[in-house]
Design a protein around this motif. Structure first.
Motif, short mmCIF file in Angstrom:
data_model
loop_
_atom_site.label_atom_id
_atom_site.label_comp_id
_atom_site.label_asym_id
_atom_site.label_seq_id
_atom_site.Cartn_x
_atom_site.Cartn_y
_atom_site.Cartn_z
N GLN A 26 0.83 -1.21 0.00
CA GLN A 26 0.00 0.00 0.00
C GLN A 26 0.86 1.26 0.00
N ILE A 27 1.93 1.26 0.79
CA ILE A 27 2.82 2.41 0.83
C ILE A 27 3.50 2.61 -0.52
N GLU A 28 3.84 1.51 -1.17
CA GLU A 28 4.47 1.61 -2.50
C GLU A 28 3.57 2.34 -3.48
N LEU A 29 2.27 2.04 -3.43
CA LEU A 29 1.33 2.73 -4.31
C LEU A 29 1.22 4.21 -3.96
N MET A 30 1.21 4.52 -2.67
CA MET A 30 1.12 5.92 -2.24
C MET A 30 2.37 6.70 -2.68
N ILE A 31 3.51 6.06 -2.58
CA ILE A 31 4.75 6.73 -3.00
C ILE A 31 4.74 6.97 -4.50
N GLU A 32 4.29 5.98 -5.27
CA GLU A 32 4.25 6.15 -6.73
C GLU A 32 3.34 7.29 -7.13
N ASP A 33 2.22 7.46 -6.43
CA ASP A 33 1.32 8.58 -6.74
C ASP A 33 2.00 9.92 -6.53
N ARG A 34 2.80 10.04 -5.47
CA ARG A 34 3.47 11.31 -5.17
C ARG A 34 4.74 11.53 -6.01
N LEU A 35 5.20 10.49 -6.69
CA LEU A 35 6.37 10.65 -7.55
C LEU A 35 6.01 11.15 -8.94
N ALA A 36 4.73 11.15 -9.27
CA ALA A 36 4.32 11.52 -10.63
C ALA A 36 4.83 12.91 -11.05
N PRO A 37 4.75 13.96 -10.21
CA PRO A 37 5.26 15.27 -10.66
C PRO A 37 6.78 15.31 -10.80
N TYR A 38 7.47 14.31 -10.27
CA TYR A 38 8.94 14.33 -10.30
C TYR A 38 9.49 13.19 -11.16
N SER A 39 8.73 12.80 -12.18
CA SER A 39 9.14 11.66 -13.00
C SER A 39 10.47 11.92 -13.71
N ALA A 40 10.71 13.16 -14.16
CA ALA A 40 11.97 13.47 -14.83
C ALA A 40 13.14 13.31 -13.87
N PHE A 41 12.98 13.76 -12.64
CA PHE A 41 14.04 13.61 -11.63
C PHE A 41 14.33 12.13 -11.39
N ILE A 42 13.29 11.33 -11.20
CA ILE A 42 13.46 9.92 -10.90
C ILE A 42 14.18 9.21 -12.05
N GLU A 43 13.77 9.48 -13.28
CA GLU A 43 14.39 8.81 -14.43
C GLU A 43 15.85 9.20 -14.57
N ARG A 44 16.17 10.46 -14.34
CA ARG A 44 17.55 10.91 -14.50
C ARG A 44 18.45 10.31 -13.42
N VAL A 45 17.99 10.31 -12.18
CA VAL A 45 18.81 9.79 -11.09
C VAL A 45 18.93 8.27 -11.18
N ALA A 46 17.85 7.60 -11.59
CA ALA A 46 17.87 6.14 -11.66
C ALA A 46 18.84 5.62 -12.71
N ARG A 47 19.29 6.47 -13.62
CA ARG A 47 20.27 6.05 -14.63
C ARG A 47 21.70 6.08 -14.11
N MET A 48 21.91 6.66 -12.94
CA MET A 48 23.26 6.71 -12.39
C MET A 48 23.69 5.32 -11.91
N PRO A 49 24.98 5.01 -11.95
CA PRO A 49 25.44 3.68 -11.52
C PRO A 49 25.04 3.38 -10.08
N GLY A 50 24.47 2.20 -9.88
CA GLY A 50 24.12 1.75 -8.54
C GLY A 50 22.79 2.22 -8.01
N CYS A 51 22.08 3.04 -8.76
CA CYS A 51 20.83 3.64 -8.28
C CYS A 51 19.64 3.06 -9.03
N GLY A 52 18.51 2.98 -8.36
CA GLY A 52 17.26 2.55 -8.95
C GLY A 52 16.14 3.49 -8.56
N ARG A 53 14.92 3.12 -8.90
CA ARG A 53 13.78 4.00 -8.62
C ARG A 53 13.56 4.18 -7.13
N LYS A 54 13.70 3.11 -6.35
CA LYS A 54 13.45 3.23 -4.92
C LYS A 54 14.49 4.13 -4.26
#
Length: 412
Positions: free
Chosen positions: A234-262
């Protein structure tokens, strides 16, 4: 000292009340004091009292979580400064609630308070979710370990055969053990996938029947594991809802070595995309995160010092990212780790990698750029040249002359 805030207020925040002290005149003796409740009506009264006095700045210590409702009630009306309590200690022996509030007001008046980083409200809400998610994972691990303990005491050696005892196969066998109506052979055949190759070993592992006491205890522990897993989903779904406005940030950071969406979501909630709170200086961000070396110098000598205390959530996720980054083939972090590990040791080298990774993250956010992997071969060559210069200086200090010739390439 110069007066930088002519109309300011210091708040000594507690669980049930707030001691307020406002300095609102040209003299430091122009003091107005009042105590307010931390209930909703008391915070409304505090807000009106500050507006009536014309206070433009309010300072408070970050006392546990008690400052949060006060901050939320005053946000947007005045400029709020939340400071570290260790940085604003008063003279020992003169500590009362009234003097604490007056001391904060005096420091605020002369601009001697450094404000702690408080993210905007949307990121504060996201931070509450990610931190609660982290705590639930710790609780989940502890509960699973308790179930392992119950099985081991009961003579069930499932963890000695299955690498993931709490996988689908393991849970099916545990449920059968609790029911107590099947023998070891039937229980072992509940395994699926590659675990079926170990059916003979599984029969031996589950041969000991569980007592009624162990069955009851294991039932409660498995129920707790299921409840925690449902909460995490349930928390995972709540977090995903709040990440929607920051999708560009998440995608850019998740491409760095060793990093993922979480990991990117944790960095977003703890640090945010704006680097201005650290005055565009990556060293300040590293110190705040707890991955910068401490500084202890006396009599011209610098003592060895552990890393500074910082944000524990950021430091933990940075070390986890560093552990994954040093395993990324061809990354600068893998090359750097190979160079510094023999000198620093594995753990200290990982902290250094975490600091370098955070610096790369800082400049990505500051410049609005995507991560670019540098030329690792060029970095290795530069490190070799630096090491060569260092060794030449050491030999020269011993009175030896050194001449350097390039090594000829090896021939087959």
């Amino acid at each position: 000292m110069d007066v930088l805030v002519p109309r300011g207020c210091g708040l000594d925040v507690h669980r049930d009340f707030v001691e307020a002290c406002a300095i609102v005149g040209p003299k430091k003796t122009d003091v107005v004091r009042q105590r307010f409740s931390t209930f909703a009506d008391g915070l409304v009264a505090l807000r009106g009292w500050l507006a009536e006095l014309g206070c433009t700045h309010v300072a408070m210590e970050s006392t546990s979580v008690y400052w949060r409702p006060v901050y939320d009630a005053l946000e947007g009306q005045v400029e709020l400064i939340v400071c570290n309590a260790q940085h604003v200690k008063n003279v020992p022996g003169r500590k009362t609630d009234v003097t604490d509030a007056h001391w904060l007001a005096m420091l605020l008046r002369h601009g001697l308070l450094a404000s702690s980083f408080v993210p905007p409200r949307p990121l504060r809400e996201l931070r509450e979710l990610t931190r609660y998610q982290t705590k639930l994972r710790y609780t989940q691990t502890a509960t699973i370990n308790r179930a392992h303990k119950t099985l081991q005491i009961g003579g069930i050696k499932l963890s000695s055969v299955a690498s993931q005892p709490f996988g689908v196969s393991g849970r099916r066998m545990m449920d059968a053990l609790i029911e107590g109506t099947s023998g070891p052979a039937q229980i072992a055949r509940l395994a699926i996938g590659t675990l079926r190759r170990k059916i003979p070993q599984l029969e031996r592992a589950v041969a000991q029947p569980l007592s009624e006491h162990r069955k009851s205890l294991l039932t409660m522990q498995l129920r707790d594991v299921d409840r925690i897993e449902a909460s995490l989903a349930q928390i995972e779904l709540m977090i995903e809802d709040r990440l929607a406005p920051y999708s560009a940030f998440i995608e850019r950071v998740a491409r760095m070595p060793g990093c993922g969406r979480k990991a990117a979501a944790v960095l977003l909630s703890e640090i945010g995309p704006d680097m201005t709170p650290w005055h565009n200086d990556p060293r300040k961000l590293a110190a705040w995160a707890g991955v910068a070396p401490g500084n202890k110098q006396s009599a011209g000598k610098r003592a060895r010092m552990r890393t500074r205390d910082g944000n524990p959530y950021v430091k933990t996720i940075l070390v986890e990212i560093a552990q994954a980054a040093v395993r990324t083939q061809g990354s600068r972090f893998q090359a750097l780790y190979g160079r510094v590990k023999p000198r620093l040791g594995a753990k200290r080298a990982l902290v250094k990698i975490a600091r370098h990774w955070l610096q790369a993250f800082f400049f990505m956010m500051l410049r609005g750029e995507a991560y670019r992997e540098p030329d690792v071969a060029a970095l290795d060559q530069k490190a070799t040249q630096t090491q060569a210069r260092h060794l030449i200086k050491k030999l020269a200090a011993l009175g030896l002359e050194v001449s350097i010739t390039a090594a000829s390439p090896a021939t087959a």
